[in-house]
Design a protein around this motif. Structure first.
Motif: not given
Length: 286
Positions: A46-47, A49-51, A53-55, A215
């Protein structure tokens, strides 16, 4: 030398159809190798995927990893759920060895439309295609690098890193988010010495592959620049330079000559190396 088939790497080349076709085909291959032929486990997906898609808009992303086989990219992305390996817009740019991936026009075209940037190993951090990689970061894109510079299949600590990734971080106007990734088992899927000392023609199967996402690494670039400038100003005899006539670098409001850049790139690389090694030890325990 000019950039190899730069026109094929553009998103609007032939309406984006070749890029979509290559990314989709390569992504399907990666997912098949990772999930059908082998068993792949991804930790902390998820770390990433989040970066991806939505950084924040305009903030580039650099992922860095160990390099265990010639199929690390794209197979490592095939283990992620969703469209990470199939979406041509979300897909990473990646630095790829010119002598392996760009041997002929056909290979060059395929890898170029697949968002690969050719790098000449030993060509230095200011070679033309590193400038292209920097342009992609300035666009706010995602770039993947293998900072060890070559495939290492021994289970040993992360080796001293090449300076290419560090130079991109320092030269980028917006400090990229840098995310470490460690993968294991890829040396068994694509061993360097399998039959008569050569790689197998196809990836092997029934292997346990693991991808561990860390991270983001915290960098205080202005402070690191100040330290590098300060250290270099007191350096009387400059160490031998890997490359002559480096341009002066402007970073964090300061000018860095070759000696200062060496200090800065060493500090940045050591921080990345330390993060990768910590993650490597964690991956062994999982």
């Amino acid at each position: 030398m000019g950039r190899i088939m730069e026109w094929a790497a553009r998103s609007n080349h032939l309406g984006g159809v070749p890029r979509k076709a290559v990314i989709t085909a390569v992504g399907a291959f990666a997912r098949a190798v990772a999930n059908l032929c082998n068993k792949t486990t991804v930790h902390n997906a998820d770390t990433l995927m989040t970066l991806v898609r939505s950084r924040p808009p305009g903030v580039p992303l650099i992922t860095v990893s160990n390099h265990m086989s010639t199929l690390d990219d794209p197979v490592m992305w095939g283990g992620f759920k969703g469209l990470l390996s199939l979406d041509p817009e979300l897909a990473r740019w990646v630095l790829a060895a010119e002598d392996i991936c760009f041997k002929n026009p056909v290979f060059s075209y395929i890898f170029r439309t697949g968002k690969c940037i050719p790098i000449t190993r030993g060509g230095g951090i200011y070679q033309e295609h590193m400038s292209e990689a920097l342009e992609r970061l300035k666009d706010g894109s995602w770039l993947h690098t293998f900072p060890e510079g070559k495939v290492f299949q021994e289970d040993v600590p992360i080796r001293r890193l090449k300076w290419g990734t560090a130079s991109l971080i320092a030269r980028c106007p917006v400090t990229p988010i840098v995310l470490p990734i460690i993968h294991r088992g890829f040396d068994e899927m694509m061993p360097e010495k399998y039959i008569y000392g050569r790689r197998p023609p196809l990836p092997l199967w029934n292997k346990n592959l693991r991808v561990v996402v860390g991270e983001p690494i915290e960098f205080d670039v202005p402070m690191m620049v100040e330290t590098a400038v300060s250290a270099s100003s007191g350096h009387v005899t400059a160490p031998p330079l890997q490359e002559a006539k480096w341009p002066v670098l402007s970073s964090a409001g300061q000018k860095l000559d070759e000696t200062a850049q060496r200090y800065l790139y060493t500090a940045l690389s050591e921080k990345i190396q330390s993060s990768l090694e910590t993650l490597r030890l964690l991956a062994k325990r999982l």
